[in-house]
Design a protein around this motif. Structure first.
Motif, PDB file in Angstrom:
ATOM      1  N   VAL A  72      10.968  -1.305   0.818  1.00 52.46           N
ATOM      2  CA  VAL A  72       9.585  -0.840   0.915  1.00 52.46           C
ATOM      3  C   VAL A  72       9.433  -0.133   2.253  1.00 52.46           C
ATOM      4  O   VAL A  72       9.731  -0.716   3.303  1.00 52.46           O
ATOM      5  CB  VAL A  72       8.600  -2.027   0.818  1.00 52.46           C
ATOM      6  N   PRO A  73       8.978   1.119   2.249  1.00 47.40           N
ATOM      7  CA  PRO A  73       8.792   1.827   3.519  1.00 47.40           C
ATOM      8  C   PRO A  73       7.771   1.110   4.396  1.00 47.40           C
ATOM      9  O   PRO A  73       6.718   0.698   3.928  1.00 47.40           O
ATOM     10  CB  PRO A  73       8.273   3.209   3.109  1.00 47.40           C
ATOM     11  N   ALA A  74       8.112   0.945   5.656  1.00 50.17           N
ATOM     12  CA  ALA A  74       7.231   0.257   6.595  1.00 50.17           C
ATOM     13  C   ALA A  74       6.317   1.280   7.264  1.00 50.17           C
ATOM     14  O   ALA A  74       6.752   2.376   7.615  1.00 50.17           O
ATOM     15  CB  ALA A  74       8.048  -0.483   7.638  1.00 50.17           C
ATOM     16  N   THR A  75       5.071   0.894   7.431  1.00 55.56           N
ATOM     17  CA  THR A  75       4.114   1.800   8.066  1.00 55.56           C
ATOM     18  C   THR A  75       4.057   1.617   9.570  1.00 55.56           C
ATOM     19  O   THR A  75       3.644   2.501  10.298  1.00 55.56           O
ATOM     20  CB  THR A  75       2.713   1.579   7.471  1.00 55.56           C
ATOM     21  N   ASP A  76       4.483   0.446  10.045  1.00 58.21           N
ATOM     22  CA  ASP A  76       4.453   0.186  11.489  1.00 58.21           C
ATOM     23  C   ASP A  76       5.850  -0.186  11.968  1.00 58.21           C
ATOM     24  O   ASP A  76       6.741  -0.447  11.179  1.00 58.21           O
ATOM     25  CB  ASP A  76       3.469  -0.931  11.817  1.00 58.21           C
ATOM     26  N   ASP A  87       5.800   2.119  -7.390  1.00 54.98           N
ATOM     27  CA  ASP A  87       4.666   2.027  -6.472  1.00 54.98           C
ATOM     28  C   ASP A  87       4.477   0.577  -6.076  1.00 54.98           C
ATOM     29  O   ASP A  87       4.443  -0.322  -6.920  1.00 54.98           O
ATOM     30  CB  ASP A  87       3.396   2.565  -7.128  1.00 54.98           C
ATOM     31  N   TYR A  88       4.347   0.351  -4.776  1.00 53.98           N
ATOM     32  CA  TYR A  88       4.177  -1.004  -4.252  1.00 53.98           C
ATOM     33  C   TYR A  88       2.820  -1.100  -3.563  1.00 53.98           C
ATOM     34  O   TYR A  88       2.565  -0.392  -2.593  1.00 53.98           O
ATOM     35  CB  TYR A  88       5.308  -1.341  -3.270  1.00 53.98           C
ATOM     36  N   GLU A  89       1.979  -1.945  -4.077  1.00 57.73           N
ATOM     37  CA  GLU A  89       0.651  -2.202  -3.526  1.00 57.73           C
ATOM     38  C   GLU A  89      -0.145  -0.921  -3.299  1.00 57.73           C
ATOM     39  O   GLU A  89      -0.823  -0.759  -2.290  1.00 57.73           O
ATOM     40  CB  GLU A  89       0.747  -3.017  -2.227  1.00 57.73           C
ATOM     41  N   ALA A  93       8.101   2.704  -3.133  1.00 53.31           N
ATOM     42  CA  ALA A  93       9.178   1.804  -2.749  1.00 53.31           C
ATOM     43  C   ALA A  93      10.359   2.017  -3.699  1.00 53.31           C
ATOM     44  O   ALA A  93      10.246   2.736  -4.697  1.00 53.31           O
ATOM     45  CB  ALA A  93       8.693   0.368  -2.803  1.00 53.31           C
ATOM     46  N   PHE A  94      11.482   1.366  -3.386  1.00 54.27           N
ATOM     47  CA  PHE A  94      12.689   1.547  -4.187  1.00 54.27           C
ATOM     48  C   PHE A  94      13.240   0.201  -4.629  1.00 54.27           C
ATOM     49  O   PHE A  94      13.291  -0.749  -3.846  1.00 54.27           O
ATOM     50  CB  PHE A  94      13.756   2.293  -3.378  1.00 54.27           C
TER      51      PHE A  94
END
Length: 162
Positions: free
Chosen positions: A76-80, A123-125, A130-131
């Motif tokens: 999941v790509p992190a935003t922070d 799609d995650y949340e 995400a993968f």
């Protein structure tokens, strides 16, 4: 003397046969694998198909909760830039994420088995793409021809007693 049967060729036999046109090949799904050193390997083609910028994207890595066997890894790509994110590292012609400790804790013996994953996006949340890395294949690693022998003394259990 027995008469020999001879098969003669014609000039048409001398012409090279044209290869049959290949059927349209379905585009292969992007894949990832685990290296002998415990790194999750993404070939450059996979990174391009997933449309990920490897220099800026960082991932949170996880598995499905409550499962004993690992069938999928999730990125999941992190935003922070928190402490629980992993970044892609360029090594050779691919990008990797070092996961040695996590894979050992999940009881994946990557030193004797090659794990191959197919990569699908989801799609995650409702925020990011995400993968899911679904485990598709496990192969036993074999010693390659020409690989050097292990050096040093043999372990005591390997010695032959006479």
């Amino acid at each position: 003397m027995k008469e020999k049967k001879i098969r003669f060729f014609s000039p048409q036999d001398n012409e090279e046969t044209k290869p049959k046109p290949a059927k349209e090949q379905k585009e292969a799904a992007p894949t990832a694998s685990i290296s002998l050193t415990g790194r999750l390997i993404f070939p450059i083609k996979t990174i391009e198909k997933l449309d990920v910028n490897p220099e800026t994207t960082r991932f949170r890595v996880g598995v499905e909760e409550g499962k004993r066997k690992v069938k999928s890894l999730y990125l999941v790509p992190a935003t922070d830039d928190s402490a629980d994110v992993f970044e892609l590292v360029k090594i050779g012609r691919s990008y990797t994420i070092p996961l040695q400790g996590i894979l050992k804790n999940l009881n994946l013996d990557y030193t004797t088995t090659l794990f191959i994953f197919s990569v699908k996006s989801f799609d995650y949340e409702d925020s990011a793409r995400a993968f899911e890395l679904a485990l598709t294949e496990q192969q036993e690693r074999v010693k390659k021809e020409g690989e050097p022998k292990k050096r040093g003394r043999k372990p005591a259990s390997a010695k032959i007693e006479e």
